[in-house]
Design a protein around this motif. Structure first.
Motif, PDB file in Angstrom:
ATOM      1  N   VAL A  53       0.830  -1.311  -0.247  1.00 53.64           N
ATOM      2  CA  VAL A  53       0.003  -0.016   0.076  1.00 53.64           C
ATOM      3  C   VAL A  53       0.885   1.379  -0.017  1.00 53.64           C
ATOM      4  N   ASP A  54       2.277   1.253   0.607  1.00 49.65           N
ATOM      5  CA  ASP A  54       2.961   2.440   0.449  1.00 49.65           C
ATOM      6  C   ASP A  54       3.259   2.659  -0.888  1.00 49.65           C
ATOM      7  N   GLY A  55       3.548   1.381  -1.829  1.00 43.66           N
ATOM      8  CA  GLY A  55       4.014   1.517  -2.889  1.00 43.66           C
ATOM      9  C   GLY A  55       2.796   2.392  -3.945  1.00 43.66           C
ATOM     10  N   LEU A  56       1.615   1.697  -3.384  1.00 44.62           N
ATOM     11  CA  LEU A  56       0.285   2.438  -4.253  1.00 44.62           C
ATOM     12  C   LEU A  56       0.397   3.960  -3.854  1.00 44.62           C
ATOM     13  N   ARG A  58       2.945   6.106  -2.923  1.00 45.18           N
ATOM     14  CA  ARG A  58       4.296   6.751  -3.469  1.00 45.18           C
ATOM     15  C   ARG A  58       3.770   7.162  -4.793  1.00 45.18           C
ATOM     16  N   VAL A  59       3.096   6.158  -5.518  1.00 43.10           N
ATOM     17  CA  VAL A  59       2.994   6.896  -7.209  1.00 43.10           C
ATOM     18  C   VAL A  59       1.781   7.909  -6.921  1.00 43.10           C
ATOM     19  N   LEU A  60       0.577   7.704  -6.437  1.00 40.49           N
ATOM     20  CA  LEU A  60      -0.239   8.601  -6.067  1.00 40.49           C
ATOM     21  C   LEU A  60       0.238   9.969  -5.780  1.00 40.49           C
ATOM     22  N   GLU A  61       1.111   9.895  -4.649  1.00 46.58           N
ATOM     23  CA  GLU A  61       1.476  11.304  -4.249  1.00 46.58           C
ATOM     24  C   GLU A  61       2.452  11.822  -4.877  1.00 46.58           C
ATOM     25  N   ASP A  62       3.086  10.978  -5.913  1.00 44.08           N
ATOM     26  CA  ASP A  62       3.922  11.850  -7.076  1.00 44.08           C
ATOM     27  C   ASP A  62       3.397  12.381  -8.040  1.00 44.08           C
ATOM     28  N   MET A  63       2.210  12.270  -8.234  1.00 41.81           N
ATOM     29  CA  MET A  63       1.344  12.578  -9.512  1.00 41.81           C
ATOM     30  C   MET A  63       1.242  14.075  -9.227  1.00 41.81           C
ATOM     31  N   PRO A  64       1.012  14.719 -10.351  1.00 45.93           N
ATOM     32  CA  PRO A  64       0.794  16.179 -10.452  1.00 45.93           C
ATOM     33  C   PRO A  64      -0.396  16.625  -9.526  1.00 45.93           C
ATOM     34  N   PRO A  65      -0.306  17.908  -8.718  1.00 44.94           N
ATOM     35  CA  PRO A  65      -1.769  18.050  -7.961  1.00 44.94           C
ATOM     36  C   PRO A  65      -2.734  18.005  -8.827  1.00 44.94           C
ATOM     37  N   ALA A  66      -2.793  18.475  -9.882  1.00 45.15           N
ATOM     38  CA  ALA A  66      -4.031  18.402 -10.673  1.00 45.15           C
ATOM     39  C   ALA A  66      -4.643  17.235 -11.147  1.00 45.15           C
ATOM     40  N   SER A  67      -3.958  16.024 -10.830  1.00 43.79           N
ATOM     41  CA  SER A  67      -4.598  14.883 -11.085  1.00 43.79           C
ATOM     42  C   SER A  67      -5.554  14.381  -9.955  1.00 43.79           C
ATOM     43  N   PHE A  68      -5.436  15.007  -8.688  1.00 43.10           N
ATOM     44  CA  PHE A  68      -6.563  14.735  -7.725  1.00 43.10           C
ATOM     45  C   PHE A  68      -7.965  15.373  -8.346  1.00 43.10           C
ATOM     46  N   MET A  79      -3.458   3.835 -12.453  1.00 41.41           N
ATOM     47  CA  MET A  79      -2.456   4.264 -12.977  1.00 41.41           C
ATOM     48  C   MET A  79      -1.402   3.678 -11.997  1.00 41.41           C
ATOM     49  N   SER A  80      -1.379   3.816 -10.622  1.00 42.26           N
ATOM     50  CA  SER A  80      -0.420   3.587  -9.753  1.00 42.26           C
ATOM     51  C   SER A  80      -0.047   2.041  -9.715  1.00 42.26           C
ATOM     52  N   ILE A  81      -1.243   1.103  -9.925  1.00 41.07           N
ATOM     53  CA  ILE A  81      -1.193  -0.244  -9.932  1.00 41.07           C
ATOM     54  C   ILE A  81      -0.135  -0.721 -10.925  1.00 41.07           C
ATOM     55  N   ALA A  82      -0.295  -0.126 -12.010  1.00 42.59           N
ATOM     56  CA  ALA A  82       0.147  -0.367 -13.444  1.00 42.59           C
ATOM     57  C   ALA A  82       1.927   0.102 -13.181  1.00 42.59           C
ATOM     58  N   GLN A  83       2.040   1.295 -12.809  1.00 41.82           N
ATOM     59  CA  GLN A  83       3.378   1.709 -12.385  1.00 41.82           C
ATOM     60  C   GLN A  83       4.131   0.567 -11.539  1.00 41.82           C
ATOM     61  N   ASN A  84       3.503   0.349 -10.287  1.00 44.51           N
ATOM     62  CA  ASN A  84       4.045  -0.605  -9.489  1.00 44.51           C
ATOM     63  C   ASN A  84       4.395  -2.188 -10.104  1.00 44.51           C
ATOM     64  N   LEU A  85       3.479  -2.484 -10.902  1.00 48.52           N
ATOM     65  CA  LEU A  85       3.955  -3.751 -11.457  1.00 48.52           C
ATOM     66  C   LEU A  85       4.864  -3.519 -12.339  1.00 48.52           C
ATOM     67  N   VAL A  86       4.855  -2.508 -13.282  1.00 52.52           N
ATOM     68  CA  VAL A  86       6.167  -2.242 -14.080  1.00 52.52           C
ATOM     69  C   VAL A  86       7.524  -2.453 -13.175  1.00 52.52           C
ATOM     70  N   GLU A  87       7.315  -1.674 -12.088  1.00 51.22           N
ATOM     71  CA  GLU A  87       8.621  -1.676 -11.298  1.00 51.22           C
ATOM     72  C   GLU A  87       8.994  -3.024 -10.744  1.00 51.22           C
TER      73      GLU A  87
END
Lengths: 116, 215
Positions: A53-56, A58-68, A79-87
């Motif tokens: 969940v920390d990995g989830l 981390r990617v959410l919080e690294d998104m630009p503020p407008a994403s929210f 988007m975060s799940i995909a990034q974590n699976l790539v990593e």
């Protein structure tokens, strides 16, 4: 230090506790099937050790503020799940990109694209 | 993401749920793509995903209401909840997994309210998935700044003599509010009491219903 950093107050955008904001929006919605599937993928992948969940977050919080404001909750999550699976090496960006293109070619609705 | 479907009402007068027959978005295509790749690579199966969704759908605030009603009526369970709410609720069949659950008790003199300022952490095992407002900027930002104003928006106006305590959840630690037991329910059964316990009363944005409100 860049110009953007010189006003940084130690608070990133997701750290919104205590800020001024408007009325609490009370409209609610039931979750669509695709949203429930995103949630299920998070639970399953984290339970199998592919990320936490920390990995989830981390990617959410690294998104630009407008994403929210511009993306819905489970849009940010997939988007975060995909990034974590790539990593984690489970999928590659190239195969994910190819598959998205294939999926988009199957039809105009979620049901058609999901073969359902 | 069709958040604007509320004006289209079904014959029953309720909004249609956003479902399969809406235009495909890029993020939905990504969900399909990720899911298919995970299944092809043997990470998961379609059946496992469906089972996980069933598990999630089965989690509703009625789980939490059963816990609250038992807390009100069963002194041994109350002691167990105060000692370790994760263990006590797991024994009832509501496993919170590796997270820590803390039950916070409201009274006439103390009102508890729960928020997750950083994200959307929520006691899913007892309440299901969080409502949209719980994840909103306004709720996350203001609940720790002006909780009484937020409570008033939810129709909860407390006397100045009632202390308000705000609990900020984390990824590893979740809270459930045990609302104050309504007056006039001394000889009620657990099942009858559970019907008084709303989702919002367990988040702290509401109070348990009075027997009159139920009638």
């Amino acid at each position: 230090m860049t110009d953007e950093n010189k006003d940084f107050d130690g608070r990133r955008w997701h750290d919104m506790g205590g800020l001024v904001a408007g009325d609490v929006p009370r409209a609610d919605h039931d979750f669509a099937l695709w949203e429930k599937r995103v949630d299920a993928l998070m639970i399953i992948c984290s339970s199998k050790g592919h990320f936490t969940v920390d990995g989830l977050r981390r990617v959410l919080e690294d998104m630009p503020p407008a994403s929210f404001e511009e993306m819905s909750y489970y849009e940010r999550w997939i988007m975060s799940i995909a990034q974590n699976l790539v990593e984690d090496g489970v999928i590659t960006n190239a195969e994910l990109g190819r598959r998205i293109t294939q999926v988009e070619g199957r039809g105009l609705t979620y049901g058609e694209a999901a073969h359902e | 993401m069709p958040h604007d479907h509320h004006e289209h009402l079904s014959p029953s007068g309720h909004p249609f749920r956003a479902d399969n027959d809406v235009p495909l978005t890029y993020w939905q295509a990504m969900e399909i793509a990720v899911r298919e790749l995970l299944i092809e690579k043997g990470v998961t199966t379609a059946a496992e995903i469906a089972a996980q969704i069933d598990t999630m759908d089965a989690r509703t605030p009625s789980n939490g209401a059963a816990v609250v009603a038992r807390f009100w009526t069963d002194p041994a369970f109350r002691d167990a909840m105060r000692a370790d709410a994760s263990v006590a609720t797991r024994a009832m069949g509501y496993d919170i997994g590796p997270m820590k659950l803390i039950a916070v008790e409201s009274t006439a003199d103390l009102h508890n309210i729960v928020v997750c300022t950083l994200c959307s952490c929520y006691p899913r095992n007892l309440l299901g998935l969080p409502p949209d407002w719980y994840k909103s900027r306004a709720y996350r930002a203001r609940t720790v700044r002006e909780p009484r104003s937020v409570l008033a928006e939810f129709g909860v106006v407390l006397p100045a003599s009632t202390q308000v305590r705000v609990h900020d959840s984390t990824a590893d630690m979740r809270y459930i509010v045990i609302p104050a037991r309504p007056a006039g329910t001394q000889d009620w059964t657990q099942d009858a009491l559970a019907a008084l316990v709303t989702r919002d009363s367990m988040i702290g944005t509401g109070l348990a219903k009075s027997p009159e409100a139920l009638a």
